[in-house]
Scaffold this motif. Structure first.
Motif, PDB file in Angstrom:
ATOM      1  N   ALA A  22       3.880  -3.922  -7.829  1.00  0.00           N
ATOM      2  CA  ALA A  22       3.783  -2.466  -8.020  1.00  0.00           C
ATOM      3  C   ALA A  22       5.174  -1.850  -8.161  1.00  0.00           C
ATOM      4  CB  ALA A  22       3.028  -1.844  -6.847  1.00  0.00           C
ATOM      5  N   GLU A  23       6.096  -2.296  -7.327  1.00  0.00           N
ATOM      6  CA  GLU A  23       7.467  -1.791  -7.386  1.00  0.00           C
ATOM      7  C   GLU A  23       8.130  -2.172  -8.714  1.00  0.00           C
ATOM      8  OE1 GLU A  23      11.364  -3.165  -5.096  1.00  0.00           O
ATOM      9  OE2 GLU A  23       9.898  -2.232  -3.745  1.00  0.00           O
ATOM     10  N   LYS A  24       7.970  -3.423  -9.118  1.00  0.00           N
ATOM     11  CA  LYS A  24       8.568  -3.927 -10.359  1.00  0.00           C
ATOM     12  C   LYS A  24       8.045  -3.165 -11.579  1.00  0.00           C
ATOM     13  CE  LYS A  24       9.594  -8.653 -10.381  1.00  0.00           C
ATOM     14  NZ  LYS A  24      10.971  -8.683 -10.812  1.00  0.00           N
ATOM     15  N   MET A  25       6.760  -2.808 -11.536  1.00  0.00           N
ATOM     16  CA  MET A  25       6.138  -2.142 -12.676  1.00  0.00           C
ATOM     17  C   MET A  25       6.137  -0.622 -12.547  1.00  0.00           C
ATOM     18  SD  MET A  25       3.097  -4.795 -13.549  1.00  0.00           S
ATOM     19  CE  MET A  25       2.879  -4.098 -15.173  1.00  0.00           C
ATOM     20  N   ALA A  26       6.590  -0.126 -11.399  1.00  0.00           N
ATOM     21  CA  ALA A  26       6.641   1.318 -11.132  1.00  0.00           C
ATOM     22  C   ALA A  26       5.273   1.982 -11.287  1.00  0.00           C
ATOM     23  CB  ALA A  26       7.692   1.988 -12.017  1.00  0.00           C
ATOM     24  N   ILE A  27       4.259   1.321 -10.697  1.00  0.00           N
ATOM     25  CA  ILE A  27       2.905   1.873 -10.664  1.00  0.00           C
ATOM     26  C   ILE A  27       2.376   1.762  -9.229  1.00  0.00           C
ATOM     27  CG2 ILE A  27       2.355   1.486 -13.113  1.00  0.00           C
ATOM     28  CD1 ILE A  27       0.924  -1.086 -12.343  1.00  0.00           C
ATOM     29  N   PRO A  28       1.359   2.543  -8.896  1.00  0.00           N
ATOM     30  CA  PRO A  28       0.836   2.496  -7.528  1.00  0.00           C
ATOM     31  C   PRO A  28       0.282   1.117  -7.161  1.00  0.00           C
ATOM     32  CG  PRO A  28      -0.036   4.399  -8.721  1.00  0.00           C
ATOM     33  CD  PRO A  28       0.683   3.541  -9.720  1.00  0.00           C
ATOM     34  N   GLY A  29       0.446   0.767  -5.894  1.00  0.00           N
ATOM     35  CA  GLY A  29      -0.124  -0.461  -5.352  1.00  0.00           C
ATOM     36  C   GLY A  29      -1.123  -0.115  -4.264  1.00  0.00           C
ATOM     37  N   LEU A  30      -2.326  -0.634  -4.378  1.00  0.00           N
ATOM     38  CA  LEU A  30      -3.392  -0.342  -3.420  1.00  0.00           C
ATOM     39  C   LEU A  30      -3.993  -1.643  -2.904  1.00  0.00           C
ATOM     40  CD1 LEU A  30      -5.109   2.363  -5.637  1.00  0.00           C
ATOM     41  CD2 LEU A  30      -3.761   2.822  -3.588  1.00  0.00           C
ATOM     42  N   ASP A  31      -4.589  -1.572  -1.727  1.00  0.00           N
ATOM     43  CA  ASP A  31      -5.201  -2.738  -1.100  1.00  0.00           C
ATOM     44  C   ASP A  31      -6.614  -2.338  -0.669  1.00  0.00           C
ATOM     45  OD1 ASP A  31      -5.997  -4.473   1.172  1.00  0.00           O
ATOM     46  OD2 ASP A  31      -4.008  -5.349   0.904  1.00  0.00           O
ATOM     47  N   THR A  32      -7.623  -3.043  -1.145  1.00  0.00           N
ATOM     48  CA  THR A  32      -9.009  -2.660  -0.817  1.00  0.00           C
ATOM     49  C   THR A  32      -9.269  -2.711   0.688  1.00  0.00           C
ATOM     50  OG1 THR A  32      -9.848  -4.908  -1.231  1.00  0.00           O
ATOM     51  CG2 THR A  32      -9.970  -3.322  -3.066  1.00  0.00           C
ATOM     52  N   ASP A  33      -8.730  -3.706   1.379  1.00  0.00           N
ATOM     53  CA  ASP A  33      -8.944  -3.789   2.825  1.00  0.00           C
ATOM     54  C   ASP A  33      -8.312  -2.596   3.547  1.00  0.00           C
ATOM     55  OD1 ASP A  33     -10.434  -6.106   2.626  1.00  0.00           O
ATOM     56  OD2 ASP A  33      -8.864  -7.439   3.392  1.00  0.00           O
ATOM     57  N   GLN A  34      -7.108  -2.204   3.122  1.00  0.00           N
ATOM     58  CA  GLN A  34      -6.473  -1.028   3.734  1.00  0.00           C
ATOM     59  C   GLN A  34      -7.275   0.238   3.458  1.00  0.00           C
ATOM     60  OE1 GLN A  34      -2.420  -0.887   2.340  1.00  0.00           O
ATOM     61  NE2 GLN A  34      -1.748  -2.500   3.747  1.00  0.00           N
ATOM     62  N   GLN A  35      -7.826   0.335   2.249  1.00  0.00           N
ATOM     63  CA  GLN A  35      -8.652   1.498   1.917  1.00  0.00           C
ATOM     64  C   GLN A  35      -9.890   1.566   2.815  1.00  0.00           C
ATOM     65  OE1 GLN A  35      -7.916   3.962  -0.467  1.00  0.00           O
ATOM     66  NE2 GLN A  35      -5.946   2.942  -0.497  1.00  0.00           N
ATOM     67  N   ILE A  36     -10.514   0.414   3.045  1.00  0.00           N
ATOM     68  CA  ILE A  36     -11.691   0.366   3.922  1.00  0.00           C
ATOM     69  C   ILE A  36     -11.305   0.797   5.331  1.00  0.00           C
ATOM     70  CG2 ILE A  36     -13.375  -1.181   5.036  1.00  0.00           C
ATOM     71  CD1 ILE A  36     -13.271  -2.824   2.343  1.00  0.00           C
ATOM     72  N   GLU A  37     -10.188   0.301   5.820  1.00  0.00           N
ATOM     73  CA  GLU A  37      -9.747   0.661   7.174  1.00  0.00           C
ATOM     74  C   GLU A  37      -9.444   2.154   7.281  1.00  0.00           C
ATOM     75  OE1 GLU A  37      -7.973  -3.570   8.823  1.00  0.00           O
ATOM     76  OE2 GLU A  37      -6.542  -2.083   8.088  1.00  0.00           O
ATOM     77  N   GLN A  38      -8.836   2.727   6.253  1.00  0.00           N
ATOM     78  CA  GLN A  38      -8.553   4.163   6.274  1.00  0.00           C
ATOM     79  C   GLN A  38      -9.831   4.988   6.253  1.00  0.00           C
ATOM     80  OE1 GLN A  38      -5.871   4.944   3.018  1.00  0.00           O
ATOM     81  NE2 GLN A  38      -4.139   3.966   4.039  1.00  0.00           N
ATOM     82  N   THR A  39     -10.778   4.576   5.408  1.00  0.00           N
ATOM     83  CA  THR A  39     -12.024   5.317   5.265  1.00  0.00           C
ATOM     84  C   THR A  39     -12.880   5.249   6.531  1.00  0.00           C
ATOM     85  OG1 THR A  39     -12.029   4.853   2.897  1.00  0.00           O
ATOM     86  CG2 THR A  39     -14.119   5.539   3.847  1.00  0.00           C
ATOM     87  N   THR A  40     -12.967   4.070   7.121  1.00  0.00           N
ATOM     88  CA  THR A  40     -13.840   3.871   8.282  1.00  0.00           C
ATOM     89  C   THR A  40     -13.146   4.159   9.608  1.00  0.00           C
ATOM     90  OG1 THR A  40     -13.278   1.530   8.515  1.00  0.00           O
ATOM     91  CG2 THR A  40     -15.161   2.078   7.079  1.00  0.00           C
ATOM     92  N   ARG A  41     -11.812   4.218   9.563  1.00  0.00           N
ATOM     93  CA  ARG A  41     -11.007   4.353  10.786  1.00  0.00           C
ATOM     94  C   ARG A  41     -11.272   3.201  11.761  1.00  0.00           C
ATOM     95  NH1 ARG A  41     -12.188   9.955   9.766  1.00  0.00           N
ATOM     96  NH2 ARG A  41     -10.275  11.074   9.288  1.00  0.00           N
ATOM     97  N   GLN A  42     -11.538   2.027  11.188  1.00  0.00           N
ATOM     98  CA  GLN A  42     -11.729   0.795  11.954  1.00  0.00           C
ATOM     99  C   GLN A  42     -10.978  -0.318  11.248  1.00  0.00           C
ATOM    100  OE1 GLN A  42     -16.188   0.635  11.930  1.00  0.00           O
ATOM    101  NE2 GLN A  42     -15.888   0.175  14.101  1.00  0.00           N
TER     102      GLN A  42
END
Length: 171
Positions: A22-42
């Motif tokens: 993501a840094e090399k290409m200068a685009i956002p980097g996302l992680d599905t597991d992190q998204q799940i943890e943020q959404t569920t707060r677990q």
């Protein structure tokens, strides 16, 4: 540009490589597991423990369907390919890079990692073998990660994407 999605077994380096690409290409980097943890707060282990794998997989599919299809790099959970719906979505919508890592290398990297529910629960060899073909069927490209640093893998992906985009443009 189509989004780049990283798939592979747990411990293959998806999250580490994600940040670098993501840094090399200068685009956002996302992680599905992190998204799940943020959404569920677990945490993922908490979801597995309190609600089970089936509920986690439903949350994983729901999260995947909301992820970007363009101009991003996304690391997925190792079991994202367990669902045919997920495999189809990935094949149809994004550019998928499979980070292939041998089971011996994964065992070396993860050791006795207690934070991964399926690593400590299942027959690792059976789980690994069951997913291998699904990763291969889903991927547009395969990169071997054994003996490579995250930086080396990220550079390979970067070069691969540059080549893919050049080829698509006919340059």
């Amino acid at each position: 540009m189509k989004a780049i999605y990283l798939i592979g077994f747990m411990g293959s380096g998806k999250s580490s490589v994600l940040r670098l690409v993501a840094e090399k290409m200068a685009i956002p980097g996302l992680d599905t597991d992190q998204q799940i943890e943020q959404t569920t707060r677990q945490t993922i282990p908490e979801i597995f423990k309190s609600q089970g794998e089936t509920v986690f997989r439903e949350k994983e599919t729901d999260t995947l369907m909301k992820m970007p299809k363009t101009d991003a790099v996304v690391a997925t959970g190792g079991g994202i390919v367990e669902s045919e719906v997920n495999r189809s979505w990935l094949k149809e919508n994004v550019f998928v890079v499979y980070l292939h890592t041998s089971l011996a290398e994964i065992e070396r990297r993860l050791g006795k990692d207690e934070s991964r529910p399926l690593w400590k629960k299942h027959d690792k060899t059976a789980l690994y073998e069951r997913r291998m073909e699904k990763y291969r069927q889903t991927a547009d490209s395969l990169i071997k990660t054994d003996g490579k640093s995250p930086e080396q893998v990220a550079e390979e992906i970067y070069q691969l994407i540059r080549k893919e985009n050049t080829d698509m443009l006919g340059i």
